[in-house]
Design a protein around this motif. Structure first.
Motif, PDB file in Angstrom:
ATOM      1  N   ASP A   1       0.833  -1.307   0.021  1.00 30.18           N
ATOM      2  CA  ASP A   1      -0.024  -0.024   0.028  1.00 30.18           C
ATOM      3  C   ASP A   1       0.918   1.386  -0.137  1.00 30.18           C
ATOM      4  OD1 ASP A   1      -2.271  -1.699   0.186  1.00 30.18           O
ATOM      5  OD2 ASP A   1      -2.734  -1.197   2.138  1.00 30.18           O
ATOM      6  N   ARG A   2       2.220   1.112   0.659  1.00 25.88           N
ATOM      7  CA  ARG A   2       2.843   2.393   0.686  1.00 25.88           C
ATOM      8  C   ARG A   2       3.862   2.425  -0.340  1.00 25.88           C
ATOM      9  NH1 ARG A   2       0.430   1.153   4.904  1.00 25.88           N
ATOM     10  NH2 ARG A   2      -0.273   2.816   6.356  1.00 25.88           N
ATOM     11  N   SER A   3       3.813   1.561  -1.313  1.00 27.70           N
ATOM     12  CA  SER A   3       4.914   1.161  -2.322  1.00 27.70           C
ATOM     13  C   SER A   3       6.246   1.168  -1.996  1.00 27.70           C
ATOM     14  CB  SER A   3       4.771   2.554  -3.265  1.00 27.70           C
ATOM     15  OG  SER A   3       3.594   2.610  -3.911  1.00 27.70           O
ATOM     16  N   TYR A   4       6.452   0.411  -0.882  1.00 24.16           N
ATOM     17  CA  TYR A   4       7.728   0.225  -0.299  1.00 24.16           C
ATOM     18  C   TYR A   4       8.434  -1.148  -0.928  1.00 24.16           C
ATOM     19  CZ  TYR A   4       8.062   3.688   3.508  1.00 24.16           C
ATOM     20  OH  TYR A   4       7.977   4.578   3.908  1.00 24.16           O
ATOM     21  N   ALA A   5       7.641  -2.127  -1.260  1.00 24.47           N
ATOM     22  CA  ALA A   5       7.982  -3.228  -1.710  1.00 24.47           C
ATOM     23  C   ALA A   5       7.142  -4.364  -2.277  1.00 24.47           C
ATOM     24  CB  ALA A   5       8.743  -4.036  -0.627  1.00 24.47           C
ATOM     25  N   THR A   6       7.225  -5.317  -2.965  1.00 25.13           N
ATOM     26  CA  THR A   6       6.172  -6.158  -3.444  1.00 25.13           C
ATOM     27  C   THR A   6       5.625  -6.835  -2.549  1.00 25.13           C
ATOM     28  OG1 THR A   6       8.063  -7.933  -4.116  1.00 25.13           O
ATOM     29  CG2 THR A   6       7.409  -6.099  -5.976  1.00 25.13           C
TER      30      THR A   6
ATOM     31  N   LEU B   1      10.232  -7.346   6.559  1.00 22.78           N
ATOM     32  CA  LEU B   1      11.172  -6.434   7.222  1.00 22.78           C
ATOM     33  C   LEU B   1      12.410  -6.052   6.530  1.00 22.78           C
ATOM     34  CD1 LEU B   1       9.858  -6.859  10.912  1.00 22.78           C
ATOM     35  CD2 LEU B   1       9.013  -5.146   9.221  1.00 22.78           C
ATOM     36  N   LYS B   2      13.142  -7.116   6.452  1.00 21.55           N
ATOM     37  CA  LYS B   2      14.249  -6.916   5.690  1.00 21.55           C
ATOM     38  C   LYS B   2      14.124  -6.356   4.332  1.00 21.55           C
ATOM     39  CE  LYS B   2      16.788 -10.589   7.773  1.00 21.55           C
ATOM     40  NZ  LYS B   2      17.192 -11.979   7.392  1.00 21.55           N
ATOM     41  N   GLU B   3      13.002  -6.744   3.591  1.00 26.16           N
ATOM     42  CA  GLU B   3      12.902  -5.911   2.331  1.00 26.16           C
ATOM     43  C   GLU B   3      12.548  -4.611   2.519  1.00 26.16           C
ATOM     44  OE1 GLU B   3       9.850  -6.636  -1.505  1.00 26.16           O
ATOM     45  OE2 GLU B   3       9.837  -8.209   0.200  1.00 26.16           O
ATOM     46  N   LEU B   4      11.689  -4.310   3.668  1.00 28.00           N
ATOM     47  CA  LEU B   4      11.022  -2.955   3.925  1.00 28.00           C
ATOM     48  C   LEU B   4      12.396  -2.284   3.895  1.00 28.00           C
ATOM     49  CD1 LEU B   4       9.075  -0.581   4.565  1.00 28.00           C
ATOM     50  CD2 LEU B   4       8.859  -1.598   6.777  1.00 28.00           C
ATOM     51  N   ALA B   5      13.372  -2.675   4.942  1.00 36.53           N
ATOM     52  CA  ALA B   5      14.511  -1.833   5.356  1.00 36.53           C
ATOM     53  C   ALA B   5      15.369  -1.527   4.020  1.00 36.53           C
ATOM     54  CB  ALA B   5      15.372  -2.379   6.228  1.00 36.53           C
ATOM     55  N   GLN B   6      15.330  -2.562   3.185  1.00 36.15           N
ATOM     56  CA  GLN B   6      16.148  -2.188   1.822  1.00 36.15           C
ATOM     57  C   GLN B   6      15.493  -1.262   1.188  1.00 36.15           C
ATOM     58  OE1 GLN B   6      19.042  -3.126   0.847  1.00 36.15           O
ATOM     59  NE2 GLN B   6      18.873  -2.287  -1.013  1.00 36.15           N
ATOM     60  N   SER B   7      14.219  -1.373   1.041  1.00 37.64           N
ATOM     61  CA  SER B   7      13.501  -0.185   0.233  1.00 37.64           C
ATOM     62  C   SER B   7      13.709   1.227   0.721  1.00 37.64           C
ATOM     63  CB  SER B   7      11.947  -0.463   0.324  1.00 37.64           C
ATOM     64  OG  SER B   7      11.769  -1.766  -0.468  1.00 37.64           O
ATOM     65  N   VAL B   8      13.574   1.148   2.036  1.00 41.31           N
ATOM     66  CA  VAL B   8      13.654   2.714   2.886  1.00 41.31           C
ATOM     67  C   VAL B   8      15.187   2.968   2.627  1.00 41.31           C
ATOM     68  CG1 VAL B   8      13.736   3.646   5.048  1.00 41.31           C
ATOM     69  CG2 VAL B   8      12.040   2.139   4.315  1.00 41.31           C
TER      70      VAL B   8
ATOM     71  N   GLU C   1      15.410   4.320  -0.884  1.00 37.43           N
ATOM     72  CA  GLU C   1      14.697   5.640  -1.236  1.00 37.43           C
ATOM     73  C   GLU C   1      15.441   6.744  -0.554  1.00 37.43           C
ATOM     74  OE1 GLU C   1      10.627   7.370   0.799  1.00 37.43           O
ATOM     75  OE2 GLU C   1      10.475   5.382   0.032  1.00 37.43           O
ATOM     76  N   GLU C   2      15.909   6.743   0.696  1.00 38.57           N
ATOM     77  CA  GLU C   2      16.668   7.849   1.284  1.00 38.57           C
ATOM     78  C   GLU C   2      18.068   7.839   0.587  1.00 38.57           C
ATOM     79  OE1 GLU C   2      17.656  10.447   4.194  1.00 38.57           O
ATOM     80  OE2 GLU C   2      15.768   9.371   4.023  1.00 38.57           O
ATOM     81  N   ARG C   3      18.659   7.089  -0.035  1.00 42.49           N
ATOM     82  CA  ARG C   3      19.775   7.151  -0.862  1.00 42.49           C
ATOM     83  C   ARG C   3      19.354   7.829  -2.351  1.00 42.49           C
ATOM     84  NH1 ARG C   3      21.823   2.183   0.335  1.00 42.49           N
ATOM     85  NH2 ARG C   3      20.434   1.389  -1.439  1.00 42.49           N
ATOM     86  N   GLU C   4      18.099   7.778  -2.740  1.00 36.30           N
ATOM     87  CA  GLU C   4      17.813   8.598  -4.127  1.00 36.30           C
ATOM     88  C   GLU C   4      17.483  10.127  -3.463  1.00 36.30           C
ATOM     89  OE1 GLU C   4      17.048   9.849  -7.506  1.00 36.30           O
ATOM     90  OE2 GLU C   4      18.191   8.049  -7.068  1.00 36.30           O
TER      91      GLU C   4
ATOM     92  N   ALA D   1      26.386  12.790  -6.078  1.00 32.23           N
ATOM     93  CA  ALA D   1      25.189  12.165  -6.375  1.00 32.23           C
ATOM     94  C   ALA D   1      25.309  10.859  -6.885  1.00 32.23           C
ATOM     95  CB  ALA D   1      24.222  12.985  -7.515  1.00 32.23           C
ATOM     96  N   LEU D   2      26.312  10.686  -7.896  1.00 31.22           N
ATOM     97  CA  LEU D   2      26.582   9.395  -8.344  1.00 31.22           C
ATOM     98  C   LEU D   2      27.341   8.528  -7.374  1.00 31.22           C
ATOM     99  CD1 LEU D   2      28.236  10.091 -11.795  1.00 31.22           C
ATOM    100  CD2 LEU D   2      26.148   8.886 -11.290  1.00 31.22           C
ATOM    101  N   ALA D   3      28.053   8.746  -6.343  1.00 30.11           N
ATOM    102  CA  ALA D   3      28.650   8.160  -5.231  1.00 30.11           C
ATOM    103  C   ALA D   3      27.762   7.778  -4.272  1.00 30.11           C
ATOM    104  CB  ALA D   3      29.721   9.012  -4.533  1.00 30.11           C
ATOM    105  N   ILE D   4      26.661   8.532  -3.796  1.00 37.70           N
ATOM    106  CA  ILE D   4      25.349   8.206  -3.233  1.00 37.70           C
ATOM    107  C   ILE D   4      24.735   7.074  -3.749  1.00 37.70           C
ATOM    108  CG2 ILE D   4      23.451   8.972  -2.182  1.00 37.70           C
ATOM    109  CD1 ILE D   4      24.659  11.778  -1.760  1.00 37.70           C
ATOM    110  N   ARG D   5      24.537   7.079  -4.966  1.00 39.48           N
ATOM    111  CA  ARG D   5      23.528   6.269  -5.583  1.00 39.48           C
ATOM    112  C   ARG D   5      24.722   5.035  -5.863  1.00 39.48           C
ATOM    113  NH1 ARG D   5      21.941  10.562  -9.052  1.00 39.48           N
ATOM    114  NH2 ARG D   5      19.541  10.979  -8.436  1.00 39.48           N
TER     115      ARG D   5
END
Length: 129
Positions: free
Chosen positions: A61-66, A76-83, A86-89, A120-124
């Motif tokens: 519902d929050r578009s964090y992961a599939t 929760l591991k998948e959620l942490a990875q998605s967060v 998102e933060e890196r971007e 920006a490239l280094a962060i990504r």
């Protein structure tokens, strides 16, 4: 959750656990209703699946992961990875949106812009490790 975990939790919840000579475990509640341990395990697995599905739906519902994962921990591991992604971007976008301080001096402005893009490239790139 293992069979032993479920039986232990049933005992903690006040169920009496009996083991018969034929090896079949039986659970009795406070009213002495006899329930086969397998029924308690099936029930616990249904509750576990419902909770896992609830977490997965929240993520979707929050578009964090599939919402794929066999356990809540996997989700929760998948959620942490998605967060993290998102933060890196968002951090990379902050870099890209920085204004140049030396716009009137093309050589310095070009170096500033290159530095901004490199940041920006280094962060990504941290997400690709």
């Amino acid at each position: 959750m293992t069979r032993e975990d479920i039986i232990r939790m049933a005992a903690q919840a006040g169920f009496a656990i009996s083991k018969w000579d034929d090896g079949v475990d039986e659970v009795m509640d406070g009213d002495n209703y006899h329930i086969q341990t397998d029924q308690v395990i099936d029930f616990a697995n249904l509750v576990d699946a419902a909770e896992r599905n609830k977490v997965a739906q929240w993520m979707i519902d929050r578009s964090y992961a599939t919402g794929h994962g066999d356990t809540v921990e996997d989700l929760l591991k998948e959620l942490a990875q998605s967060v993290r992604e998102e933060e890196r971007e968002l951090c990379a976008q902050v870099c890209e949106n920085m204004s140049l301080e030396w716009q009137n001096q093309p050589n310095i402005a070009q170096a500033e812009l290159a530095t901004i893009m490199d940041c920006a490239l280094a962060i990504r790139a941290r997400g690709e490790k």
